[in-house]
Design an enzyme around this catalytic site. Structure first.
Site, PDB file in Angstrom:
ATOM      1  CE  LYS A  97      -1.476   8.445  13.341  1.00 26.01           C
ATOM      2  NZ  LYS A  97      -1.196   6.943  12.190  1.00 26.01           N
ATOM      3  N   GLY A 197      -0.621  14.366  -3.599  1.00 27.75           N
ATOM      4  CA  GLY A 197       0.355  13.905  -2.543  1.00 27.75           C
ATOM      5  C   GLY A 197       1.321  13.120  -3.316  1.00 27.75           C
ATOM      6  N   GLY A 199       3.693  12.454  -1.929  1.00 25.77           N
ATOM      7  CA  GLY A 199       5.557  11.990  -0.248  1.00 25.77           C
ATOM      8  C   GLY A 199       5.552  10.615  -0.392  1.00 25.77           C
ATOM      9  CB  VAL A 201       2.394   6.413   0.568  1.00 28.04           C
ATOM     10  CG1 VAL A 201       1.292   5.569   0.337  1.00 28.04           C
ATOM     11  CG2 VAL A 201       2.080   6.311   2.387  1.00 28.04           C
TER      12      VAL A 201
HETATM   13  P1  NAI Z   1       3.761  12.391   3.830  1.00 29.48           P
HETATM   14  O1  NAI Z   1       4.151  13.288   5.033  1.00 29.48           O
HETATM   15  O2  NAI Z   1       5.297  11.522   3.040  1.00 29.48           O
HETATM   16  O3  NAI Z   1       3.239  12.942   2.395  1.00 29.48           O
HETATM   17  C1  NAI Z   1       2.351  13.491   2.228  1.00 29.48           C
HETATM   18  C2  NAI Z   1       2.180  14.824   1.256  1.00 29.48           C
HETATM   19  O4  NAI Z   1       1.403  15.190   0.715  1.00 29.48           O
HETATM   20  C3  NAI Z   1       3.219  15.600   1.139  1.00 29.48           C
HETATM   21  O5  NAI Z   1       4.557  15.326   0.237  1.00 29.48           O
HETATM   22  C4  NAI Z   1       2.934  16.987   1.241  1.00 29.48           C
HETATM   23  O6  NAI Z   1       3.555  17.759   0.456  1.00 29.48           O
HETATM   24  C5  NAI Z   1       1.603  16.252   0.073  1.00 29.48           C
HETATM   25  N1  NAI Z   1       0.227  17.653   1.056  1.00 29.48           N
HETATM   26  C6  NAI Z   1      -0.687  17.380   2.101  1.00 29.48           C
HETATM   27  N2  NAI Z   1      -1.566  18.594   1.734  1.00 29.48           N
HETATM   28  C7  NAI Z   1      -1.321  18.934   0.758  1.00 29.48           C
HETATM   29  C8  NAI Z   1      -2.634  19.644  -0.236  1.00 29.48           C
HETATM   30  N3  NAI Z   1      -2.997  20.416  -0.066  1.00 29.48           N
HETATM   31  N4  NAI Z   1      -1.976  18.639  -2.040  1.00 29.48           N
HETATM   32  C9  NAI Z   1      -1.414  18.115  -2.388  1.00 29.48           C
HETATM   33  N5  NAI Z   1      -0.438  17.491  -1.500  1.00 29.48           N
HETATM   34  C10 NAI Z   1      -0.253  17.961   0.044  1.00 29.48           C
HETATM   35  O7  NAI Z   1       3.029  11.562   4.210  1.00 29.48           O
HETATM   36  P2  NAI Z   1       3.256   9.943   3.930  1.00 29.48           P
HETATM   37  O8  NAI Z   1       3.320   8.697   4.916  1.00 29.48           O
HETATM   38  O9  NAI Z   1       2.944   9.694   2.080  1.00 29.48           O
HETATM   39  O10 NAI Z   1       1.595   9.509   4.159  1.00 29.48           O
HETATM   40  C11 NAI Z   1       0.749   9.698   2.859  1.00 29.48           C
HETATM   41  C12 NAI Z   1      -0.878   9.358   3.305  1.00 29.48           C
HETATM   42  O11 NAI Z   1      -1.292   8.093   3.907  1.00 29.48           O
HETATM   43  C13 NAI Z   1      -0.961  10.243   5.265  1.00 29.48           C
HETATM   44  O12 NAI Z   1      -2.360  10.779   5.074  1.00 29.48           O
HETATM   45  C14 NAI Z   1      -0.588   8.896   5.916  1.00 29.48           C
HETATM   46  O13 NAI Z   1      -1.860   9.212   7.564  1.00 29.48           O
HETATM   47  C15 NAI Z   1      -1.427   8.017   5.075  1.00 29.48           C
HETATM   48  N6  NAI Z   1      -0.831   6.473   6.068  1.00 29.48           N
HETATM   49  C16 NAI Z   1       0.555   6.652   5.556  1.00 29.48           C
HETATM   50  C17 NAI Z   1       1.280   5.195   6.004  1.00 29.48           C
HETATM   51  C18 NAI Z   1       2.510   4.862   5.943  1.00 29.48           C
HETATM   52  O14 NAI Z   1       3.301   4.088   5.868  1.00 29.48           O
HETATM   53  N7  NAI Z   1       3.300   6.140   5.664  1.00 29.48           N
HETATM   54  C19 NAI Z   1      -0.286   4.413   6.160  1.00 29.48           C
HETATM   55  C20 NAI Z   1      -1.692   4.232   6.090  1.00 29.48           C
HETATM   56  C21 NAI Z   1      -1.898   5.615   5.906  1.00 29.48           C
END
Ligand code: NAI
Length: 373
Positions: A97, A197, A199, A201
């Protein structure tokens, strides 16, 4: 005086070096590399956890960590998770990572990602990276000017595109398997689900959940993400971030950051199932046992969220979307096997998954230990 300062400096260096080695020893890491680029101010860390199965593969997270130690801790935990994720998904890659210590909303530039790419190139294929929290496929179009060891580039650049789509697909399948184990029925129709969250996903997971007729409450710390989710799903209920843990629900789905299941939050949960994409959701190993003792079925994070990894690993074998989605579908059966092992042995699902993976790594390393002429 000068000698004393020098001695203190030396002590400080030793302390921090010992500290890092101690942490590497704790998690079993092979290599940790700190990269600093004078021209752009890039500060990044790459952690290689275990390359028993092949070259390390893992995303690049960009985050404004409060301290250097916090960034290091994150990259160590995330890279270890990748070793387990690759092994459990049957991919021939090791765990790695990278993190960039900067604010994704303020500090991005073409040059910063080029600098990052130049450091990835120095590893000559020992580590492949792509998107994670805080980074998007287009950032790596800049990095690509300096390195070929990238995955998850936009489709128009020959990559597999946005991995969040397949990740959300895998989480949905995993949630159905977990519902089957916990409620005796895989259907999510009428199930109350709390999503943390919205975001990349989280917002796609909502599409699957609403399509199945689930009743969803969600939260995010960014108003824009909430607004977009509400536009797509007017029935979505929203609560402030801290309230999500106490929402009355059948399933809690963490899709934001790690360590959200801890001594403070677990006693507040009302759900019977936890299943989401966020990596390292257990603050500590013992929190997996705490959930088990509280009668909450936890879908191990690195099993459920493997869709993205499966897609980018497939990309390195010559990408085929259909094959990637069919592999991601297997998350359902893998989880059922883990639940069955956990039941038979009377251990938490987090420990069951780890045991199965460690057994596999041991077998593969023994196969590879044969002398080759
Ligand atoms: P992202 O950055 O697009 O979304 C994360 C979201 O969580 C953001 O909208 C952010 O504002 C929100 N957030 C942060 N802290 C928060 C809190 N305390 N309360 C509520 N919302 C909060 O990231 P993504 O890509 O959606 O990933 C989400 C999770 O899934 C991460 O932990 C990532 O490591 C994991 N993941 C993502 C993959 C992918 O393909 N994108 C693959 C495997 C795991």
């Amino acid at each position: 005086m000068a000698m004393e300062i020098e001695r203190n400096k030396q002590k400080e260096t030793e302390a921090s070096t010992n500290g890092i080695f101690a942490q590497m020893e704790k998690y079993g890491h092979e290599q940790v590399i700190f990269n600093y680029d004078k021209a752009t101010g890039l500060k990044s860390i790459v952690a290689i956890h275990d390359t028993t199965l092949g070259p390390a593969l893992g995303g690049c997270r960009m985050w404004p960590y409060e301290t250097e130690q916090e960034a290091l801790q994150d990259v160590l935990r995330l890279s270890r998770g990748m070793t387990y994720k690759c092994a459990v998904s049957g991919e021939s890659f090791g765990g790695g990572k990278s993190v960039i210590w900067a604010d994704p909303h303020k500090d991005k530039s073409d040059e910063l990602f080029q600098a990052f790419g130049s450091y990835i190139e120095t590893m000559k294929g020992r580590f492949y990276t792509g998107t994670d929290v805080g980074t998007v496929s287009m950032d790596f179009v800049s990095a690509r000017k300096q390195t070929q060891y990238l995955v998850g580039l936009p489709e128009e650049y020959g990559g597999s595109g946005n991995s969040a789509i397949i990740t959300a697909y895998g989480v949905h399948k995993g949630m159905k398997a977990t519902a089957k184990e916990a409620f005796g029925d895989e259907s999510l129709s009428g199930k109350k689900i709390a999503v943390q969250g919205l975001g990349k996903v989280g917002k796609r997971l909502l599409d699957h959940l609403f399509e199945e007729g689930a009743i969803v409450t969600a939260t995010d710390i960014f108003d824009d993400n909430i607004r977009m989710a509400k536009m797509a799903h007017p029935d979505l209920k929203i609560v402030p971030p801290e309230e999500i843990y106490g929402v009355e629900c059948d399933i809690f789905s963490p899709n934001a950051l790690g360590a959200v299941l801890n001594d403070n939050t677990i006693p507040r949960l009302t759900c019977k199932v936890i299943c989401g994409a966020a990596n390292n959701v257990l603050e500590d190993k013992r929190h997996g046992r705490m959930l088990f003792e509280q009668g909450i079925l936890y879908a191990p994070d690195y099993v459920v969220n493997a869709g993205g990894l499966i897609e980018v690993a497939e990309e390195l074998h010559g990408f085929n979307k259909e094959r990637a989605f069919s592999k991601a579908e297997q998350i359902y059966d893998t989880l059922l096997q883990i639940y069955s092992y956990s039941r038979d042995k009377g251990i938490p699902t987090s420990e069951a998954a780890d045991e199965l993976v460690e057994r596999k790594l041991d077998v593969i390393s023994r196969i590879q230990s044969k002398y080759m002429c």
